[in-house]
Design a protein around this motif. Structure first.
Motif, PDB file in Angstrom:
ATOM      1  N   ARG A 109       0.836  -1.203   0.000  1.00 24.69           N
ATOM      2  CA  ARG A 109       0.000   0.000   0.000  1.00 24.69           C
ATOM      3  C   ARG A 109       0.873   1.255   0.000  1.00 24.69           C
ATOM      4  O   ARG A 109       0.593   2.227  -0.706  1.00 24.69           O
ATOM      5  CB  ARG A 109      -0.924   0.005   1.220  1.00 24.69           C
ATOM      6  N   ARG A 110       1.918   1.236   0.806  1.00 22.83           N
ATOM      7  CA  ARG A 110       2.822   2.388   0.850  1.00 22.83           C
ATOM      8  C   ARG A 110       3.510   2.603  -0.496  1.00 22.83           C
ATOM      9  O   ARG A 110       3.709   3.742  -0.926  1.00 22.83           O
ATOM     10  CB  ARG A 110       3.856   2.183   1.956  1.00 22.83           C
ATOM     11  N   GLU A 111       3.857   1.519  -1.157  1.00 25.64           N
ATOM     12  CA  GLU A 111       4.493   1.627  -2.468  1.00 25.64           C
ATOM     13  C   GLU A 111       3.544   2.269  -3.477  1.00 25.64           C
ATOM     14  O   GLU A 111       3.943   3.154  -4.253  1.00 25.64           O
ATOM     15  CB  GLU A 111       4.904   0.232  -2.936  1.00 25.64           C
ATOM     16  N   ARG A 112       2.285   1.854  -3.462  1.00 28.93           N
ATOM     17  CA  ARG A 112       1.302   2.419  -4.384  1.00 28.93           C
ATOM     18  C   ARG A 112       0.982   3.869  -4.028  1.00 28.93           C
ATOM     19  O   ARG A 112       0.789   4.710  -4.909  1.00 28.93           O
ATOM     20  CB  ARG A 112       0.041   1.552  -4.386  1.00 28.93           C
ATOM     21  N   LEU A 196      -8.972   7.101  -3.019  1.00 23.85           N
ATOM     22  CA  LEU A 196      -8.563   6.387  -4.225  1.00 23.85           C
ATOM     23  C   LEU A 196      -7.988   5.024  -3.836  1.00 23.85           C
ATOM     24  O   LEU A 196      -7.421   4.867  -2.753  1.00 23.85           O
ATOM     25  CB  LEU A 196      -7.507   7.189  -4.983  1.00 23.85           C
ATOM     26  N   PRO A 197      -8.112   4.031  -4.703  1.00 22.95           N
ATOM     27  CA  PRO A 197      -7.639   2.692  -4.346  1.00 22.95           C
ATOM     28  C   PRO A 197      -6.114   2.583  -4.318  1.00 22.95           C
ATOM     29  O   PRO A 197      -5.431   3.117  -5.191  1.00 22.95           O
ATOM     30  CB  PRO A 197      -8.236   1.804  -5.444  1.00 22.95           C
ATOM     31  N   VAL A 198      -5.607   1.900  -3.290  1.00 22.52           N
ATOM     32  CA  VAL A 198      -4.177   1.559  -3.219  1.00 22.52           C
ATOM     33  C   VAL A 198      -4.027   0.105  -2.764  1.00 22.52           C
ATOM     34  O   VAL A 198      -3.034  -0.259  -2.145  1.00 22.52           O
ATOM     35  CB  VAL A 198      -3.394   2.494  -2.264  1.00 22.52           C
ATOM     36  N   ASP A 199      -5.009  -0.716  -3.073  1.00 27.28           N
ATOM     37  CA  ASP A 199      -5.000  -2.103  -2.634  1.00 27.28           C
ATOM     38  C   ASP A 199      -3.770  -2.842  -3.158  1.00 27.28           C
ATOM     39  O   ASP A 199      -3.282  -2.571  -4.259  1.00 27.28           O
ATOM     40  CB  ASP A 199      -6.264  -2.818  -3.120  1.00 27.28           C
ATOM     41  N   ALA A 200      -3.328  -3.811  -2.379  1.00 21.83           N
ATOM     42  CA  ALA A 200      -2.149  -4.583  -2.759  1.00 21.83           C
ATOM     43  C   ALA A 200      -2.358  -5.352  -4.056  1.00 21.83           C
ATOM     44  O   ALA A 200      -1.394  -5.688  -4.752  1.00 21.83           O
ATOM     45  CB  ALA A 200      -1.778  -5.545  -1.631  1.00 21.83           C
TER      46      ALA A 200
END
Length: 225
Positions: A109-112, A196-200
């Motif tokens: 999630r942090r990466e996205r 906004l989506p940041v799903d793995a």
């Protein structure tokens, strides 16, 4: 033990006031009412979306017995300052947080989130803060408040991006807890924010689609729902 039970166990009840956020779910205010106390709403910090310590202190009265702090969207409240307020006034300070994802998922999630921070234009991206886990990646849509945010949401949904409004109605505006209180940051956040989506599970192509849809800023004609 739930919030209502913890309040009752601490002796908080009829005639007491408990300071809570209005930006978020109604369950916190409901728990205070279940304990027999009165929820009193304080404003939020516009960066963390959590209770603002100065606003909490301003809301304290002779009847205030406790504060319920909610960590929002994976970002921690300024808990040290909030505990300091509690100590100055002899208040119980309870914390609530969102359920934590596994470490590997948080890292993804942090990466996205970092990718969106770097690529998005035309919206205000979230402050990363210490330990942000991005349970939700919440941006602010500039413009004329709710109408422009809703139009923006409608446009990016039309491009296949599953965004959502994180808090549609602040709790102090709900019929069962309606209070005439000035909470400008709460109102502004409710009108401007979009998750906004940041799903793995999102692929690189998914992330590029999110950026493309948001940066286009087109088709802002109809209200979102």
């Amino acid at each position: 033990m739930g919030t209502a039970a913890m309040l009752r166990a601490a002796g908080v009840g009829l005639g007491d006031e408990v300071v809570v956020p209005a930006f978020g779910n109604v369950e916190v205010a409901e728990a205070v009412a279940m304990a027999g106390a009165l929820p009193v709403f304080a404003d939020i910090d516009p960066s963390t979306y959590c209770l603002d310590p100065a606003a909490v202190e301003a809301a304290v009265t002779a009847r205030t017995a406790a504060v319920v702090v909610v960590h929002r969207f994976g970002r921690l409240a300024d808990i040290a300052r909030l505990h300091a307020v509690g100590q100055r006034h002899g208040l119980l300070v309870l914390e609530q947080g969102e359920s934590e994802a596994p470490y590997d998922e948080i890292a993804q999630r942090r990466e996205r989130a970092a990718y969106l921070d770097m690529k998005l234009r035309g919206v205000r991206t979230p402050d990363d803060g210490d330990g942000h886990t991005y349970q939700q990646y919440v941006v602010r849509v500039p413009g004329n408040g709710r109408p422009d945010r809703d139009a923006f949401a409608r446009a990016v949904r039309a491009k296949g991006v599953g965004c959502r409004v994180p808090v549609k109605t602040p709790v102090h505006r709900l019929p069962e807890f309606r209070h005439c209180v000035s909470l400008p940051e709460t109102e502004r956040a409710a009108d401007e924010t979009l998750a906004l989506p940041v799903d793995a599970s999102l692929t690189k192509r998914d992330m590029q689609r999110i950026v493309s849809a948001c940066n286009a800023l087109g088709g802002l004609l109809q209200p979102a729902f």
